[in-house]
Design an enzyme around this catalytic site. Structure first.
Site, PDB file in Angstrom:
ATOM      1  N   GLU A 100       0.686   3.364  15.482  1.00 23.91           N
ATOM      2  CA  GLU A 100      -0.161   3.977  14.465  1.00 23.91           C
ATOM      3  C   GLU A 100      -1.615   4.005  14.893  1.00 23.91           C
ATOM      4  OE1 GLU A 100       2.125   1.217  11.187  1.00 23.91           O
ATOM      5  OE2 GLU A 100       0.027   1.719  10.900  1.00 23.91           O
ATOM      6  N   CYS A 110      -9.306   3.990  14.517  1.00 21.53           N
ATOM      7  CA  CYS A 110      -8.744   2.644  14.679  1.00 21.53           C
ATOM      8  C   CYS A 110      -7.470   2.770  15.506  1.00 21.53           C
ATOM      9  CB  CYS A 110      -8.443   2.064  13.297  1.00 21.53           C
ATOM     10  SG  CYS A 110      -7.528   0.508  13.352  1.00 21.53           S
ATOM     11  N   CYS A 115       3.642  -7.058  17.368  1.00 23.91           N
ATOM     12  CA  CYS A 115       2.619  -8.060  17.688  1.00 23.91           C
ATOM     13  C   CYS A 115       3.301  -9.411  17.805  1.00 23.91           C
ATOM     14  CB  CYS A 115       1.553  -8.103  16.595  1.00 23.91           C
ATOM     15  SG  CYS A 115       0.186  -9.241  16.970  1.00 23.91           S
ATOM     16  N   CYS A 131       0.907 -13.746  12.462  1.00 26.54           N
ATOM     17  CA  CYS A 131       0.113 -14.046  11.257  1.00 26.54           C
ATOM     18  C   CYS A 131       1.008 -13.766  10.046  1.00 26.54           C
ATOM     19  CB  CYS A 131      -1.148 -13.184  11.210  1.00 26.54           C
ATOM     20  SG  CYS A 131      -2.222 -13.448  12.644  1.00 26.54           S
ATOM     21  N   CYS A 186       0.891 -10.426   7.811  1.00 21.42           N
ATOM     22  CA  CYS A 186       0.677  -9.133   8.469  1.00 21.42           C
ATOM     23  C   CYS A 186       1.995  -8.412   8.755  1.00 21.42           C
ATOM     24  CB  CYS A 186      -0.093  -9.353   9.764  1.00 21.42           C
ATOM     25  SG  CYS A 186      -0.336  -7.861  10.745  1.00 21.42           S
ATOM     26  N   CYS A 217      -2.440  -2.422   9.001  1.00 23.90           N
ATOM     27  CA  CYS A 217      -1.702  -2.532  10.256  1.00 23.90           C
ATOM     28  C   CYS A 217      -0.189  -2.584  10.100  1.00 23.90           C
ATOM     29  CB  CYS A 217      -2.090  -3.791  10.998  1.00 23.90           C
ATOM     30  SG  CYS A 217      -3.497  -4.614  10.328  1.00 23.90           S
TER      31      CYS A 217
HETATM   32  N1  SAH Z   1      -4.666  -8.714  16.490  1.00 18.96           N
HETATM   33  C1  SAH Z   1      -6.013  -8.329  16.101  1.00 18.96           C
HETATM   34  C2  SAH Z   1      -6.050  -6.969  15.393  1.00 18.96           C
HETATM   35  C3  SAH Z   1      -5.286  -7.018  14.112  1.00 18.96           C
HETATM   36  S1  SAH Z   1      -5.622  -5.946  12.794  1.00 18.96           S
HETATM   37  C4  SAH Z   1      -6.580  -9.388  15.182  1.00 18.96           C
HETATM   38  O1  SAH Z   1      -5.862 -10.307  14.804  1.00 18.96           O
HETATM   39  O2  SAH Z   1      -7.761  -9.308  14.863  1.00 18.96           O
HETATM   40  C5  SAH Z   1      -7.208  -6.226  12.200  1.00 18.96           C
HETATM   41  C6  SAH Z   1      -7.332  -7.179  11.011  1.00 18.96           C
HETATM   42  O3  SAH Z   1      -6.506  -6.834   9.891  1.00 18.96           O
HETATM   43  C7  SAH Z   1      -6.990  -8.591  11.371  1.00 18.96           C
HETATM   44  O4  SAH Z   1      -8.024  -9.422  10.916  1.00 18.96           O
HETATM   45  C8  SAH Z   1      -5.718  -8.820  10.593  1.00 18.96           C
HETATM   46  O5  SAH Z   1      -5.504 -10.186  10.337  1.00 18.96           O
HETATM   47  C9  SAH Z   1      -5.967  -8.019   9.352  1.00 18.96           C
HETATM   48  N2  SAH Z   1      -4.774  -7.729   8.540  1.00 18.96           N
HETATM   49  C10 SAH Z   1      -3.477  -7.699   8.921  1.00 18.96           C
HETATM   50  N3  SAH Z   1      -2.674  -7.376   7.899  1.00 18.96           N
HETATM   51  C11 SAH Z   1      -3.470  -7.202   6.825  1.00 18.96           C
HETATM   52  C12 SAH Z   1      -3.228  -6.852   5.465  1.00 18.96           C
HETATM   53  N4  SAH Z   1      -2.006  -6.627   5.018  1.00 18.96           N
HETATM   54  N5  SAH Z   1      -4.303  -6.764   4.645  1.00 18.96           N
HETATM   55  C13 SAH Z   1      -5.553  -6.975   5.102  1.00 18.96           C
HETATM   56  N6  SAH Z   1      -5.837  -7.272   6.378  1.00 18.96           N
HETATM   57  C14 SAH Z   1      -4.814  -7.401   7.233  1.00 18.96           C
END
Ligand code: SAH
Length: 351
Positions: A91, A104, A111, A115, A118, A334
């Site tokens: 995406e 973006c 991944c 986390c 996510c 994401c």
């Molecule tokens: N792996 C990288 C990029 C991830 S996406 C990182 O961890 O930074 C960018 C941000 O979106 C990250 O801070 C991630 O934790 C956050 N994120 C993931 N899922 C989310 C959600 N459902 N709502 C809000 N933020 C989210």
């Protein structure tokens, strides 16, 4: 299969041209067509000789990924789902706000960081994206901008852990910033990471001006271990030290991202502990109210709780913003579009 054009460096393209009896300056022309001219085929590159256009088309693909879904949300956010030659889907998003036009991009299929809140990591990581696949996201999304508009910012915040794919990511970013690429200023590129200290140091040593965003999400070791499992391996203090080192070397202030999850990390004591962590650091905190993911139990805090959190930080002198949610109607968090597509379309997830 045709070679993906954007997986080749300009030098590699020049070599190929030389071997095929064409002058090296043709590489610059091809680049200009793709990066500036928004060309999606060789056929339209009208200042190249016909025989060269045909030869290029036999051997190379301007785009190797194909657009399989495109949604526009009411706020003007475009979400693209691209399919790679091996069927994997990724995406990317185009967002417009005031004078900013931001793309973006994703760096991996899935991944591996896990986390807990996510959507991208629910099935682990399948593979790294190539440099060309990262560049194609930037260009495909950019090509949705009206002709008179230019891309102003790039954020590496899509699917995947950016720094786990540093080797493919850096050439893509360098190309976006190159004068014969999109000419974007390095300071307009943000790389977001879960916080991999060694890779953060490696990035610092590359001496680019990219803005680093670290996904902190919790101010204490115990809470971060729960929300960001990779923390058990790396540890909060090592992450903070690597962020400090990045700031020292690049002179660029680091942003700490903090997803606000109701009842989990949005309590007054969390705000206090976060303020403590930011004390004496020249850093910025970006709060991200959680975007709910179907099937996961996490919730966004109430507006009051968010407000209280912000006020606690500000009262302690912390520079803080709350991220506006864009494209919520189109699953712009994401990994959510891909997930919905694969579930809804009844397509078996690629293994
Ligand atoms: N792996 C990288 C990029 C991830 S996406 C990182 O961890 O930074 C960018 C941000 O979106 C990250 O801070 C991630 O934790 C956050 N994120 C993931 N899922 C989310 C959600 N459902 N709502 C809000 N933020 C989210």
């Amino acid at each position: 299969m045709k070679r993906p054009l954007l997986d080749a460096t300009t030098d590699e393209l020049r070599d190929w041209l030389g071997r095929n009896g064409h002058p090296p300056f043709r590489a610059r022309q091809v680049n200009r067509w793709v990066f500036e001219g928004r060309a999606t085929s060789f056929e339209t590159m009208s200042d190249l000789p016909m025989d060269l256009r045909r030869r290029l088309d036999e051997e190379w693909a301007v785009f190797a990924t194909t657009l399989v879904r495109h949604h526009t949300s009411p706020d003007g956010t475009d979400k693209l789902l691209l399919e790679c030659p091996d069927g994997k889907r990724v995406e990317c998003v185009l967002m417009a706000e005031d004078d900013r036009r931001t793309v973006c991009v994703s760096t991996q299929v899935g991944c591996g960081m896990g986390c807990v809140f996510c959507a991208s990591g629910l099935k682990g990581v399948e593979r790294n994206l190539t440099t060309g696949e990262i560049l194609e996201q930037v260009l495909m999304a950019r090509n949705f901008l009206p002709a008179e508009e230019r891309l102003t910012n790039l954020v590496v915040m899509g699917m995947g852990e950016s720094l786990a794919n540093l080797d493919q990511l850096i050439p893509a970013l360098d190309r976006v910033c190159a004068p014969d690429g999109l000419g974007l200023g390095q300071r307009r590129v943000t790389v977001s990471t879960v916080g991999l200290p060694e890779k953060m140091r490696k990035l610092a040593e590359l001496d680019r001006q990219y803005h680093l965003a670290v996904s902190l999400h919790a101010p204490t070791e115990a809470l971060r271990n729960e929300l960001v499992p990779v923390n058990e391996r790396v540890g909060l203090s090592a992450v903070m030290e690597a962020a400090d080192a990045y700031f020292r070397r690049s002179g660029r202030q680091v942003t700490f991202e903090y997803v606000l999850l109701r009842g989990l990390n949005d309590r007054p004591q969390d705000a206090s502990a976060l303020a403590g962590l930011m004390d004496r650091r020249k850093a910025h905190v970006n709060l991200i109210p959680y975007n709910p993911v179907a099937g996961l139990p996490f919730e966004r805090p109430t507006a009051d709780a968010i407000d209280r959190f912000v006020r606690t930080l500000r009262a302690r002198g912390v520079s803080v913003t709350v991220r506006k949610t864009k494209g919520r109607e189109i699953d712009a968090a994401c990994g959510q579009l891909r997930r919905r597509f694969e579930a809804g379309a009844g397509v078996a997830a690629p293994s």
